[in-house]
Design a protein around this motif. Structure first.
Motif, mmCIF file in Angstrom:
data_model
loop_
_atom_site.group_PDB
_atom_site.id
_atom_site.type_symbol
_atom_site.label_atom_id
_atom_site.label_comp_id
_atom_site.label_asym_id
_atom_site.label_seq_id
_atom_site.Cartn_x
_atom_site.Cartn_y
_atom_site.Cartn_z
ATOM 1 N N ASP A 199 0.805 -1.215 0.000
ATOM 2 C CA ASP A 199 0.000 0.000 0.000
ATOM 3 C C ASP A 199 0.845 1.275 0.000
ATOM 4 N N GLU A 200 2.181 1.128 0.051
ATOM 5 C CA GLU A 200 3.063 2.292 -0.047
ATOM 6 C C GLU A 200 3.526 2.549 -1.481
ATOM 7 N N VAL A 201 3.316 1.593 -2.367
ATOM 8 C CA VAL A 201 3.798 1.744 -3.744
ATOM 9 C C VAL A 201 3.187 2.956 -4.455
ATOM 10 N N PRO A 202 1.862 3.228 -4.337
ATOM 11 C CA PRO A 202 1.323 4.418 -5.008
ATOM 12 C C PRO A 202 2.015 5.711 -4.579
ATOM 13 N N ARG A 203 2.355 5.821 -3.303
ATOM 14 C CA ARG A 203 3.051 7.019 -2.847
ATOM 15 C C ARG A 203 4.454 7.088 -3.438
ATOM 16 N N ALA A 204 5.136 5.956 -3.555
ATOM 17 C CA ALA A 204 6.456 5.951 -4.179
ATOM 18 C C ALA A 204 6.373 6.418 -5.628
ATOM 19 N N LEU A 205 5.341 5.968 -6.346
ATOM 20 C CA LEU A 205 5.142 6.404 -7.734
ATOM 21 C C LEU A 205 4.875 7.900 -7.785
ATOM 22 N N GLU A 206 4.116 8.395 -6.812
ATOM 23 C CA GLU A 206 3.821 9.830 -6.756
ATOM 24 C C GLU A 206 5.091 10.636 -6.519
ATOM 25 N N LEU A 207 5.958 10.167 -5.634
ATOM 26 C CA LEU A 207 7.216 10.863 -5.391
ATOM 27 C C LEU A 207 8.082 10.885 -6.643
ATOM 28 N N ALA A 208 8.086 9.788 -7.387
ATOM 29 C CA ALA A 208 8.864 9.747 -8.627
ATOM 30 C C ALA A 208 8.383 10.798 -9.609
ATOM 31 N N ALA A 209 7.049 11.000 -9.662
ATOM 32 C CA ALA A 209 6.476 11.920 -10.640
ATOM 33 C C ALA A 209 6.531 13.374 -10.194
ATOM 34 N N ARG A 210 6.369 13.630 -8.895
ATOM 35 C CA ARG A 210 6.132 14.993 -8.428
ATOM 36 C C ARG A 210 7.331 15.671 -7.781
ATOM 37 N N THR A 211 8.397 14.911 -7.475
ATOM 38 C CA THR A 211 9.555 15.542 -6.855
ATOM 39 C C THR A 211 10.582 15.922 -7.913
ATOM 40 N N HIS A 212 11.254 17.028 -7.693
ATOM 41 C CA HIS A 212 12.252 17.505 -8.648
ATOM 42 C C HIS A 212 13.526 17.960 -7.938
ATOM 43 N N ARG A 213 13.356 18.644 -6.827
ATOM 44 C CA ARG A 213 14.507 19.196 -6.100
ATOM 45 C C ARG A 213 15.384 18.089 -5.522
ATOM 46 N N LEU A 214 14.761 17.060 -4.969
ATOM 47 C CA LEU A 214 15.485 15.936 -4.369
ATOM 48 C C LEU A 214 15.144 14.650 -5.123
ATOM 49 N N ASN A 215 15.407 14.645 -6.415
ATOM 50 C CA ASN A 215 15.127 13.499 -7.275
ATOM 51 C C ASN A 215 16.384 13.223 -8.097
ATOM 52 N N SER A 216 16.919 12.021 -7.963
ATOM 53 C CA SER A 216 18.208 11.744 -8.599
ATOM 54 C C SER A 216 18.114 11.562 -10.105
ATOM 55 N N SER A 217 17.012 10.937 -10.583
ATOM 56 C CA SER A 217 17.025 10.540 -11.988
ATOM 57 C C SER A 217 15.793 10.896 -12.797
ATOM 58 N N GLY A 218 14.690 11.280 -12.152
ATOM 59 C CA GLY A 218 13.486 11.558 -12.908
ATOM 60 C C GLY A 218 12.873 10.321 -13.532
ATOM 61 N N LEU A 219 13.121 9.158 -12.946
ATOM 62 C CA LEU A 219 12.541 7.914 -13.444
ATOM 63 C C LEU A 219 11.021 8.026 -13.445
ATOM 64 N N SER A 220 10.382 7.646 -14.547
ATOM 65 C CA SER A 220 8.936 7.795 -14.655
ATOM 66 C C SER A 220 8.224 6.813 -13.736
ATOM 67 N N PRO A 221 7.011 7.137 -13.287
ATOM 68 C CA PRO A 221 6.254 6.200 -12.455
ATOM 69 C C PRO A 221 6.031 4.853 -13.138
ATOM 70 N N GLU A 222 5.791 4.868 -14.444
ATOM 71 C CA GLU A 222 5.566 3.624 -15.168
ATOM 72 C C GLU A 222 6.816 2.744 -15.154
#
Length: 370
Positions: A199-222
């Protein structure tokens, strides 16, 4: 100016806050011309959209070129005050108001959308802040429709409340008699790390899509979803809390263990709400320790440099990671940074208490048995 006005090509993942004009947008009249101290009546359909956006984790703020006294009158009305964060009402340019809102909220100015009935005000913002999307009031139904059908995580539903808590935290920090480090220690900050549960996976996908300042690679949620479900990969999450309450899930990291002796991290992403508090460093250092404990000798992180993630790039360098000749998975512009896991590894800041989910559960079990 083209390419920013309207909802065509709109990416809701980039939007963190909608900024509303007042006169002619939130309400019909001009507040400063009111013969009494009462505010004009807000348009019910606008308030409904603001509430619907809040339920989807999108903040709302105000930017109005009007007398500052209008803001005083507005903040005296609880049902209006509670809907808007970091409001700006003054005679300054709208572009400057948006810059201040972004700074106060700790988000990129490009994460804002302006809704304003004035073509002039929209053009001024488009000219000086070309990354900001601007909309006319008649575009609002399409704005809301862009968020329909998107999965809403618990963190999204609580985002407005958590930003309000952050306002309290920031105000106390400004009044605190001591150093920044002493204030962070006084906050009793706690970071809990562990393997992600379903049940934490959707939030992880959201962080991948919505974070920019502290995001290493910009990997897409898909791509993140596909990799996390594949053999040899593990997804980790970070939760944070302090004396003011819980932040929820603020970080996600994908680990690739398919190469013997190496832990590779295709994505490390954290919410900008925890920037400057040591959470990103603590998460990264914990992953290094865990990799070494598992027998790995090398640690790698995929990095795609952007204008927004300078803070992440500095962190990776301070952690001893250096660029190799490899190309990362996130695209042609990404690289892999690596370091050995021999010798001393960096430690998290001492004001941050770090624990694993497993140790937290064990402690709770022992407390229950005592």
């Amino acid at each position: 100016m083209t390419g920013v006005t309207g909802v065509t090509g709109f990416d809701p993942d980039r939007v963190k806050c909608v900024v509303w004009d007042l006169d002619g947008t939130l309400w019909d009249e001009i507040a400063v011309e009111s013969p009494t101290d009462y505010l004009p009546t807000p348009r019910p359909e606008m308030l409904a959209v603001i509430d619907a956006l809040a339920a989807r984790g999108v903040l709302s703020s105000l930017a109005s070129r009007s007398a500052p006294a209008v803001l005083d009158r507005l903040t005296a009305v609880p049902e209006l005050r509670e809907r808007f964060l970091a409001p700006q009402v003054s005679w300054q340019d709208k572009s400057e108001s948006l810059r201040r809102i972004a700074k106060d909220l700790g988000i990129a100015v490009e994460a804002l959308v302006l809704v304003d009935d004035s073509p002039y005000e929209r053009a001024e913002v488009e000219a000086l802040l070309p990354g900001v999307r601007t909309l006319a009031p008649e575009d609002v139904p399409a704005l809301l429709a862009a968020f329909e059908g998107r999965e809403v995580t618990p963190e999204s539903r609580e985002r407005v409340n958590r930003y309000r808590t952050e306002e309290t935290r920031r105000a106390l920090g400004e009044r605190f008699q001591g150093t920044r480090e002493e204030f962070l220690r006084w906050c009793e900050m706690r970071l809990t790390l562990g393997a992600a549960v379903p049940d934490e996976v959707p939030r992880a996908l959201e962080l991948a899509a919505r974070t920019h300042r502290l995001n290493s690679s910009g990997l897409s949620p898909e791509r993140l979803r596909a990799l996390a479900a594949s053999d040899g990969h593990e997804l980790y999450t970070a939760r944070m809390a302090d004396r003011f309450g819980a932040y929820g899930i603020i970080g996600a990291a994908l680990v690739d263990r398919s190469t013997p002796g190496t832990w590779s991290v295709p994505l490390l992403a954290l919410s900008c709400r925890v920037a400057g508090r040591g959470a990103a460093a603590a998460f990264l250092f914990w992953l290094m320790e865990r990799a070494r404990d598992a027998g790995a000798e090398e640690f790698r992180v995929t990095l795609r440099p952007t204008d927004a993630n300078l803070e992440m790039r500095i962190l990776l360098r301070q952690a001893g990671l250096r660029r190799t000749e490899d190309t990362g998975d996130a695209g042609a512009e990404s690289a892999v940074l690596a370091r050995t896991l021999h010798g001393d590894l960096p430690k998290p800041p001492d004001w941050l208490h770090v624990s694993t989910r497993e140790s937290t559960r064990e402690s709770a079990r022992k407390d229950a048995e005592a």
